[in-house]
Design a protein around this motif. Structure first.
Motif, PDB file in Angstrom:
ATOM      1  N   UNK A  32      10.533   5.330   2.428  1.00  0.00           N
ATOM      2  CA  UNK A  32       9.157   5.213   2.932  1.00  0.00           C
ATOM      3  C   UNK A  32       8.801   3.745   3.173  1.00  0.00           C
ATOM      4  N   UNK A  33       9.188   2.880   2.236  1.00  0.00           N
ATOM      5  CA  UNK A  33       8.935   1.455   2.427  1.00  0.00           C
ATOM      6  C   UNK A  33       9.673   0.896   3.627  1.00  0.00           C
ATOM      7  N   UNK A  34      10.930   1.266   3.788  1.00  0.00           N
ATOM      8  CA  UNK A  34      11.712   0.789   4.936  1.00  0.00           C
ATOM      9  C   UNK A  34      11.072   1.235   6.245  1.00  0.00           C
ATOM     10  N   UNK A  35      10.610   2.484   6.280  1.00  0.00           N
ATOM     11  CA  UNK A  35      10.062   3.032   7.525  1.00  0.00           C
ATOM     12  C   UNK A  35       8.821   2.289   7.993  1.00  0.00           C
ATOM     13  N   UNK A  36       8.102   1.627   7.078  1.00  0.00           N
ATOM     14  CA  UNK A  36       6.913   0.872   7.478  1.00  0.00           C
ATOM     15  C   UNK A  36       7.262  -0.294   8.404  1.00  0.00           C
ATOM     16  N   UNK A  37       8.514  -0.746   8.369  1.00  0.00           N
ATOM     17  CA  UNK A  37       8.941  -1.895   9.173  1.00  0.00           C
ATOM     18  C   UNK A  37       9.556  -1.479  10.496  1.00  0.00           C
ATOM     19  N   UNK A  80       1.512  -2.197   9.431  1.00  0.00           N
ATOM     20  CA  UNK A  80       2.199  -1.063   8.824  1.00  0.00           C
ATOM     21  C   UNK A  80       3.197  -1.478   7.750  1.00  0.00           C
ATOM     22  N   UNK A  81       3.717  -2.704   7.857  1.00  0.00           N
ATOM     23  CA  UNK A  81       4.734  -3.115   6.895  1.00  0.00           C
ATOM     24  C   UNK A  81       4.147  -3.873   5.706  1.00  0.00           C
ATOM     25  N   UNK A 140      -0.780  -1.179   2.465  1.00  0.00           N
ATOM     26  CA  UNK A 140      -1.120  -0.034   3.313  1.00  0.00           C
ATOM     27  C   UNK A 140      -1.165   1.270   2.522  1.00  0.00           C
ATOM     28  N   UNK A 141      -0.286   1.415   1.545  1.00  0.00           N
ATOM     29  CA  UNK A 141      -0.243   2.656   0.773  1.00  0.00           C
ATOM     30  C   UNK A 141      -1.430   2.786  -0.184  1.00  0.00           C
ATOM     31  N   UNK A 142      -2.207   1.720  -0.363  1.00  0.00           N
ATOM     32  CA  UNK A 142      -3.415   1.762  -1.192  1.00  0.00           C
ATOM     33  C   UNK A 142      -4.654   2.106  -0.368  1.00  0.00           C
ATOM     34  N   UNK A 143      -4.465   2.337   0.941  1.00  0.00           N
ATOM     35  CA  UNK A 143      -5.605   2.489   1.836  1.00  0.00           C
ATOM     36  C   UNK A 143      -5.543   3.807   2.598  1.00  0.00           C
ATOM     37  N   UNK A 144      -5.249   4.875   1.888  1.00  0.00           N
ATOM     38  CA  UNK A 144      -5.291   6.211   2.478  1.00  0.00           C
ATOM     39  C   UNK A 144      -6.689   6.803   2.299  1.00  0.00           C
ATOM     40  N   UNK A 182       1.559  -1.337  15.796  1.00  0.00           N
ATOM     41  CA  UNK A 182       2.128  -1.888  14.570  1.00  0.00           C
ATOM     42  C   UNK A 182       1.099  -2.070  13.454  1.00  0.00           C
ATOM     43  N   UNK A 183      -0.125  -1.607  13.648  1.00  0.00           N
ATOM     44  CA  UNK A 183      -1.179  -1.702  12.643  1.00  0.00           C
ATOM     45  C   UNK A 183      -1.872  -0.351  12.444  1.00  0.00           C
ATOM     46  N   UNK A 184      -2.496  -0.224  11.281  1.00  0.00           N
ATOM     47  CA  UNK A 184      -3.457   0.848  11.045  1.00  0.00           C
ATOM     48  C   UNK A 184      -4.858   0.235  11.072  1.00  0.00           C
ATOM     49  N   UNK A 185      -5.797   0.915  11.723  1.00  0.00           N
ATOM     50  CA  UNK A 185      -7.209   0.560  11.589  1.00  0.00           C
ATOM     51  C   UNK A 185      -7.775   1.431  10.475  1.00  0.00           C
ATOM     52  N   UNK A 186      -8.165   0.792   9.396  1.00  0.00           N
ATOM     53  CA  UNK A 186      -8.682   1.498   8.230  1.00  0.00           C
ATOM     54  C   UNK A 186     -10.205   1.451   8.280  1.00  0.00           C
TER      55      UNK A 186
END
Length: 583
Positions: free
Chosen positions: A296-301, A476-477, A481-485, A552-556
């Motif tokens: 999962x971490x690798x896929x963020x890149x 995304x990398x 990011x995983x703290x912002x669901x 390459x980004x999430x808008x939170x």
């Protein structure tokens, strides 16, 4: 018994959310939740929950199979809660439901699992090992479960014998397909689907759907093209009549052609992509759990991952994979497993000095020793990107954070040349113009259970007045990011002009996986549990309500819950860039 309905029946409440129930095969019905807009007020009150452009809306499909035992395949999005549960309980007696099969735990398919457990506490939840763990964290209550892996079967009676097909990363780490030998239906959740909303249950008109089908592939499946090919290979032995997707029409009339398109697109993608071969032992220790978190971490890149079970691959296949891989991640197999050790020796023989290497213990009690193997890879000349991950107890949040951040580090190391190339492209007039957009300087802090994280942010804006809303762009990398669901809470710390350089320097440095980002930084806890940086000019407590994927980004998008200014008449620190292609 299921009350099967041969004609489509659609209820039409407000906000263009409708339901459709239809018999698709013998003793098998589909419940299709049609969201004609997916950006309407009933959905979320904001457009930020749209993952990508959805000009034709979407559907959320779940299925009921009635043999001697009764099974429900997936649920639906929480926005359909009342409509879905009314229709479901009108079609079956929940007390007679034997199995709830979870294709994967993404909220748009498992959003009503807790409701089903309340209606049918006797039900056995069926899913991959990782899915069951994810569900336990989601529903916070005990439930009966059955873990299945590739090739396992479940007999419902009356000829409905189900076989499970492992399909990780399509596009969720815990994905499984379910094949019914009686009806020759393969239930694939996200794979082969599309965000397309229309009344026809099946793919009668290819011309109407093919653009949405390809767009969906590009957005969700293309980054995991190798996993797509692996899943198609596993599907090869099955005689298919219908692919019952989780989104959009079911594939029956043009099924073969559309699967072939997936294969062609994925083969073209994998010819040039950078990928990591990640070896693990599916049924040993915590190997699979840790492997999927690292993946999962690798896929963020945007680095592809090929998950390889030591006991489900031939030495020749392993040799070919290793020869092409840019990086290798080795989950230690048991010493007593001669088959796994044969493959491991093949990996050692095929590895070369231009590759990255990382290792982790599986925690099964008889792992191959990690440090002698580490030395062998280093003697060949491979570069170790993160130190071995040692497992001495059952994995907790801290171990998961270490694995996720280690995966990010590996992916970023493999893409460093691409990143440097992008940074050097600074003579473009557009890049220089974009760089003139100035932003404030902030530090986002968050706590999840036992773990905390932080990141420097400058792409922050107020996004709405009612409610008070804030939008943040997060790469995304970023481990943050995983703290912002959706549902997560954080603090936006506003930095003070003339008193921020030391904080920026601290939080911009590279931390080892799992390292304490707040060491030496004075903080106080906010009401939502996240750290407030004591030296910040102001802080705002926020709760994430939706996310929008932007390349390459999430808008939170979050709503502001509380806040305070520490110093009046003091300005916010401002960040001025020279170019717009890096921070």
């Amino acid at each position: 018994m299921v009350a099967f309905i041969n004609t489509n029946q659609t209820t039409k409440p407000n906000y263009r959310l409708t339901l459709q129930i239809v018999e698709i095969e013998s003793e098998t019905i589909a419940i299709r939740c049609l969201d004609w807009d997916r950006d309407c007020e009933a959905s979320q009150r904001h457009r930020f929950d749209i993952e990508f452009g959805l000009q034709n809306g979407t559907t959320y499909n779940s299925f009921i199979i009635q043999g001697e035992k009764l099974a429900l395949v997936d649920t639906s999005h929480a926005k359909f809660r009342q409509l879905y549960l009314e229709l479901l309980t009108g079609s079956i007696d929940p007390s007679q439901l034997d199995y709830l099969i979870i294709s994967h735990t993404e909220p748009d398919h498992s959003g009503l699992v807790r409701d089903i457990l309340e209606l049918a506490p006797q039900v056995t939840v069926v899913g991959a090992k990782v899915a069951i763990k994810f569900l336990a964290d989601m529903v916070h209550q005990p439930f009966q479960h059955q873990i299945v892996k590739n090739g396992d079967r479940l007999d419902l009676g009356k000829g409905h014998q189900l076989e499970f097909v492992s399909a990780p990363n399509l596009h969720w780490p815990d994905t499984i397909f379910t094949y019914d030998y009686k009806t020759q239906i393969l239930y694939t959740c996200d794979a082969f689907g599309m965000h397309y909303c229309d009344e026809p249950t099946f793919d009668e008109n290819l011309e109407l759907i093919e653009a949405d089908f390809e767009y969906y592939y590009d957005c969700l499946m293309k980054p995991n093209a190798r996993s797509v090919l692996a899943a198609i290979k596993r599907m090869g032995k099955l005689e298919l009549d219908t692919i019952a997707t989780g989104h959009g029409p079911l594939l029956k009339y043009h099924r073969a052609e559309l699967v072939d398109r997936y294969q062609q697109w994925s083969q073209a993608q994998t010819k040039t992509e950078t990928f990591v071969a990640l070896f693990y032992a599916e049924d040993y220790g915590y190997s699979e759990e840790l492997a999927r978190v690292i993946a999962h971490g690798i896929s963020k890149t945007e680095v592809a991952i090929e998950l390889v079970d030591w006991n489900n691959t031939e030495p020749q296949e392993a040799r070919e994979l290793v020869a092409q891989a840019a990086g290798l991640v080795i989950g230690m197999p048991p010493q007593s497993d001669s088959e796994a050790n044969t493959v491991l020796n093949t990996v050692l023989a095929a590895a070369h000095s231009k590759q990255a290497i990382a290792l982790f213990e599986s925690g099964g009690g008889e792992d191959e020793p990690i440090y002698p193997l580490r030395n062998q890879f280093q003697e060949i000349g491979l570069t170790e990107v993160f130190p071995p991950i040692l497992v001495k107890e059952p994995p907790n949040q801290l171990i998961h954070q270490v694995c996720d951040e280690a995966g990010i580090d590996l992916g970023q190391w493999l893409t460093r040349d691409r990143t440097i190339k992008q940074i050097k492209a600074i003579d473009n007039s557009l890049q220089k113009a974009l760089g003139r957009i100035s932003n404030g300087l902030y530090i986002i802090t968050a706590t999840k259970g036992e773990i905390q994280s932080a990141m420097v942010a400058s792409w922050v804006i107020q996004a709405s007045l009612t409610p008070l809303g804030i939008a943040i762009a997060v790469a995304k990398d970023r481990s943050m990011e995983s703290f912002l669901n959706i549902g997560d809470r954080f603090v936006l710390n506003v930095l003070e002009e003339g008193n921020y350089q030391h904080l920026i320097k601290h939080f911009l440095k590279r931390f080892a996986p799992g390292a304490d980002r707040f060491a030496g930084i004075k903080t106080v806890p906010a009401a939502n549990g996240s750290p407030i940086i004591a030296e910040s000019l102001a802080y705002i407590e926020c709760e994430v309500t939706s996310r929008l994927e932007c390349s390459d980004h999430w808008i939170i998008y979050s709503t502001a819950q509380a806040g305070r200014v520490a110093k009046l008449n003091v300005l916010t620190a401002v960040h001025h860039r020279k170019v717009g292609n890096y921070y």
